[in-house]
Write a protein that holds these residues in place. Sequence first.
Motif, PDB file in Angstrom:
ATOM      1  N   GLN A  85       4.035  -1.843  -9.765  1.00 43.96           N
ATOM      2  CA  GLN A  85       2.782  -1.923  -9.516  1.00 43.96           C
ATOM      3  C   GLN A  85       2.728  -2.390  -7.898  1.00 43.96           C
ATOM      4  OE1 GLN A  85      -0.155  -2.278 -11.485  1.00 43.96           O
ATOM      5  NE2 GLN A  85       1.235  -1.577 -13.449  1.00 43.96           N
ATOM      6  N   VAL A  86       1.841  -1.625  -6.763  1.00 45.06           N
ATOM      7  CA  VAL A  86       1.867  -2.777  -5.915  1.00 45.06           C
ATOM      8  C   VAL A  86       1.533  -3.714  -5.818  1.00 45.06           C
ATOM      9  CG1 VAL A  86       0.887  -1.464  -3.703  1.00 45.06           C
ATOM     10  CG2 VAL A  86       1.038  -0.067  -5.184  1.00 45.06           C
TER      11      VAL A  86
ATOM     12  N   GLN B   9       8.493   8.799 -10.893  1.00 45.93           N
ATOM     13  CA  GLN B   9       8.017  10.026  -9.535  1.00 45.93           C
ATOM     14  C   GLN B   9       7.571   7.758  -8.825  1.00 45.93           C
ATOM     15  OE1 GLN B   9       6.584  13.424  -9.818  1.00 45.93           O
ATOM     16  NE2 GLN B   9       5.571  12.418  -7.568  1.00 45.93           N
ATOM     17  N   ARG B  10       6.298   7.074  -9.778  1.00 48.30           N
ATOM     18  CA  ARG B  10       5.852   6.762  -9.369  1.00 48.30           C
ATOM     19  C   ARG B  10       6.505   5.472  -9.224  1.00 48.30           C
ATOM     20  NH1 ARG B  10       0.505   4.758  -8.859  1.00 48.30           N
ATOM     21  NH2 ARG B  10       0.289   2.335  -9.300  1.00 48.30           N
ATOM     22  N   ARG B  11       7.573   4.511  -9.933  1.00 54.37           N
ATOM     23  CA  ARG B  11       8.340   3.845  -9.288  1.00 54.37           C
ATOM     24  C   ARG B  11       8.605   3.987  -7.519  1.00 54.37           C
ATOM     25  NH1 ARG B  11       9.272   0.083 -13.309  1.00 54.37           N
ATOM     26  NH2 ARG B  11      11.337  -0.345 -12.184  1.00 54.37           N
ATOM     27  N   GLU B  12       9.434   5.156  -7.691  1.00 55.56           N
ATOM     28  CA  GLU B  12      10.019   5.384  -6.455  1.00 55.56           C
ATOM     29  C   GLU B  12       8.678   5.035  -4.993  1.00 55.56           C
ATOM     30  OE1 GLU B  12      13.564   5.486  -5.733  1.00 55.56           O
ATOM     31  OE2 GLU B  12      13.195   5.049  -8.101  1.00 55.56           O
ATOM     32  N   GLU B  13       7.562   5.406  -5.481  1.00 55.09           N
ATOM     33  CA  GLU B  13       7.067   5.752  -4.891  1.00 55.09           C
ATOM     34  C   GLU B  13       6.406   4.242  -3.568  1.00 55.09           C
ATOM     35  OE1 GLU B  13       4.753  10.274  -5.195  1.00 55.09           O
ATOM     36  OE2 GLU B  13       3.886   8.409  -6.490  1.00 55.09           O
ATOM     37  N   VAL B  14       6.095   3.563  -4.992  1.00 58.22           N
ATOM     38  CA  VAL B  14       5.115   2.100  -4.892  1.00 58.22           C
ATOM     39  C   VAL B  14       6.048   1.303  -4.347  1.00 58.22           C
ATOM     40  CG1 VAL B  14       4.734   0.437  -6.024  1.00 58.22           C
ATOM     41  CG2 VAL B  14       3.294   2.564  -7.318  1.00 58.22           C
ATOM     42  N   HIS B  15       7.767   1.683  -4.714  1.00 58.36           N
ATOM     43  CA  HIS B  15       9.061   0.381  -4.507  1.00 58.36           C
ATOM     44  C   HIS B  15       8.765   0.666  -2.970  1.00 58.36           C
ATOM     45  CE1 HIS B  15      12.632  -1.783  -3.860  1.00 58.36           C
ATOM     46  NE2 HIS B  15      13.084  -0.541  -3.747  1.00 58.36           N
ATOM     47  N   PHE B  16       9.126   2.181  -2.527  1.00 54.76           N
ATOM     48  CA  PHE B  16       8.712   2.305  -0.364  1.00 54.76           C
ATOM     49  C   PHE B  16       8.022   1.604   0.061  1.00 54.76           C
ATOM     50  CE2 PHE B  16       8.604   5.546   2.705  1.00 54.76           C
ATOM     51  CZ  PHE B  16      10.322   4.986   3.482  1.00 54.76           C
TER      52      PHE B  16
ATOM     53  N   ASN C  79       5.724  -0.682  -1.261  1.00 54.17           N
ATOM     54  CA  ASN C  79       6.063  -2.256  -1.574  1.00 54.17           C
ATOM     55  C   ASN C  79       7.276  -3.287  -0.034  1.00 54.17           C
ATOM     56  OD1 ASN C  79       4.331  -2.764  -3.223  1.00 54.17           O
ATOM     57  ND2 ASN C  79       5.701  -3.001  -4.866  1.00 54.17           N
ATOM     58  N   ARG C  80       7.753  -1.538  -0.105  1.00 53.39           N
ATOM     59  CA  ARG C  80       8.661  -2.356   1.725  1.00 53.39           C
ATOM     60  C   ARG C  80       8.089  -2.698   2.504  1.00 53.39           C
ATOM     61  NH1 ARG C  80      14.168   1.565   1.059  1.00 53.39           N
ATOM     62  NH2 ARG C  80      14.381   0.707   3.701  1.00 53.39           N
TER      63      ARG C  80
ATOM     64  N   ILE D 276       4.774  -2.327   2.943  1.00 54.40           N
ATOM     65  CA  ILE D 276       3.667  -3.829   2.812  1.00 54.40           C
ATOM     66  C   ILE D 276       4.594  -4.911   2.902  1.00 54.40           C
ATOM     67  CG2 ILE D 276       2.123  -5.104   1.268  1.00 54.40           C
ATOM     68  CD1 ILE D 276       1.598  -2.865   0.040  1.00 54.40           C
ATOM     69  N   ASP D 277       6.003  -5.647   2.547  1.00 52.88           N
ATOM     70  CA  ASP D 277       6.397  -6.689   3.055  1.00 52.88           C
ATOM     71  C   ASP D 277       6.508  -6.604   4.470  1.00 52.88           C
ATOM     72  OD1 ASP D 277       8.106  -9.032   1.964  1.00 52.88           O
ATOM     73  OD2 ASP D 277       9.973  -7.935   2.938  1.00 52.88           O
ATOM     74  N   HIS D 278       6.837  -5.572   5.218  1.00 51.32           N
ATOM     75  CA  HIS D 278       7.411  -5.900   6.898  1.00 51.32           C
ATOM     76  C   HIS D 278       5.982  -6.056   7.956  1.00 51.32           C
ATOM     77  CE1 HIS D 278       9.331  -4.387  10.405  1.00 51.32           C
ATOM     78  NE2 HIS D 278       7.462  -3.968  10.871  1.00 51.32           N
ATOM     79  N   ILE D 279       5.058  -5.063   7.028  1.00 48.90           N
ATOM     80  CA  ILE D 279       3.258  -5.661   7.646  1.00 48.90           C
ATOM     81  C   ILE D 279       3.340  -6.899   7.204  1.00 48.90           C
ATOM     82  CG2 ILE D 279       1.396  -4.838   7.666  1.00 48.90           C
ATOM     83  CD1 ILE D 279       1.920  -2.001   7.435  1.00 48.90           C
ATOM     84  N   ALA D 280       3.691  -7.643   6.378  1.00 49.43           N
ATOM     85  CA  ALA D 280       3.003  -9.348   6.222  1.00 49.43           C
ATOM     86  C   ALA D 280       4.190  -9.875   6.344  1.00 49.43           C
ATOM     87  CB  ALA D 280       3.333  -9.107   4.068  1.00 49.43           C
ATOM     88  N   THR D 281       4.984  -9.245   7.137  1.00 47.79           N
ATOM     89  CA  THR D 281       6.100 -10.369   7.554  1.00 47.79           C
ATOM     90  C   THR D 281       5.989 -10.447   8.970  1.00 47.79           C
ATOM     91  OG1 THR D 281       8.357  -9.963   6.055  1.00 47.79           O
ATOM     92  CG2 THR D 281       8.819 -10.956   8.456  1.00 47.79           C
ATOM     93  N   VAL D 282       5.067  -9.744   9.426  1.00 45.31           N
ATOM     94  CA  VAL D 282       4.993  -9.410  10.769  1.00 45.31           C
ATOM     95  C   VAL D 282       3.583 -10.711  10.964  1.00 45.31           C
ATOM     96  CG1 VAL D 282       4.378  -7.989  12.734  1.00 45.31           C
ATOM     97  CG2 VAL D 282       6.175  -7.069  11.411  1.00 45.31           C
ATOM     98  N   GLU D 283       2.684  -9.925   9.937  1.00 45.18           N
ATOM     99  CA  GLU D 283       1.140 -10.804   9.766  1.00 45.18           C
ATOM    100  C   GLU D 283       1.738 -12.034  10.004  1.00 45.18           C
ATOM    101  OE1 GLU D 283      -2.799 -10.426   7.564  1.00 45.18           O
ATOM    102  OE2 GLU D 283      -0.817 -11.050   6.580  1.00 45.18           O
TER     103      GLU D 283
END
Length: 352
Positions: free
Chosen positions: A74-75, A194-201, A203-204, A206-213
């Motif tokens: 999940q995203v 394939q979807r798991r690889e796309e969503v995992h990347f 999410n990484r 999103i997590d970086h943007i959330a940390t900056v925010e």
Amino acid sequence: MHYWIPGAVAATLLLSGCSLWPAAEKTAVNEQRIAELNIPAGLKAPKKPGQYDLPAKVAAGVSPEQMDLRAPMQVLAVATNARVEEEEKEARVWFERTEFTGDLMPYLQNNITSFFSKNTIDATHPQQLQWQTDWVSSYQETGWWLWKGQELTQQSKFNVVLEPRSHGRTIAVQVKLLEHKYTDETQKLTPISQRREEVHFLNRIIDHIATVELAAIREAKAKLPDVMLTRAVNDKQEPVMLTTQPIDVTWSQLELLLEKVGLEVTDLNQTDYVYYLKYIKAEQGFWDSIWGDEDLPELPLTAGEYQLSLSKTDKGTAIKIKDKDGKVLDQATLDAVYEVFAAAIRQGKLEL
């Protein structure tokens, strides 16, 4: 002479187990299958739910161990300005402009670029709103204790695209898998993988943007004064307290403040922003004594009923306190109340 040893008897019974009791008889159960419904001509058969059906490959005889039966990843829209639309099929997340982002497009571009830099990911920029990464490696931990190590398991290349809405206040970030390879050549990439690889990347990212925010929010909060509440006089020359917070924020924060200073809310009118209060002397709670919170000074009020009303002003929100007869507190009393309120705001780190 005979000796009776109860402990030995008890141990014997325990060791003998169920052999002391006759085994229960096993009765065969005849399985009965319900025949399919015969639908009369001119009528349609009811729909059958398929959520419990076996996958077609398993029903055909393929072993489940040979299939990828993992649930799709999940995203995780963990940033406060991020959201995922319902029924979204792609690895995509939407970002909204906020007071901390400023102009959203350069904000996302800078953060995605810094994400690549921080994680040592080489990426090209074929188009203005698009990135293509080089191989991104995934490892798994091997060994144990002093012999721990990292073993390469797979590598992927991704395409990251920004999709702005016409008004520019909402932009999507989408990730697509371009290439993929396992170190184990017997493993095959499935649609779920394939979807798991796309969503995992994604999410990484999103997590970086959330940390900056989060860092920006903390920095902005650190610049605020400990207490925004001040003393003032309204148009009717009545003494009031004034805060720069909006009236809805003030309303919610006051509920926490009133409890700390011993003002019990007996009724409220949120439409007109009025709290009906009863004053009781504040007592230090159990957890306050455990964690060493200091006792607040006592309010300079007599026991009884009071009203606290809020009103919007061009500078924020005005707070007026009246006694049960509707008389506004005099300046000296309000000044003393203000000192107690300010101390409680500092102690509780309230946004007032």
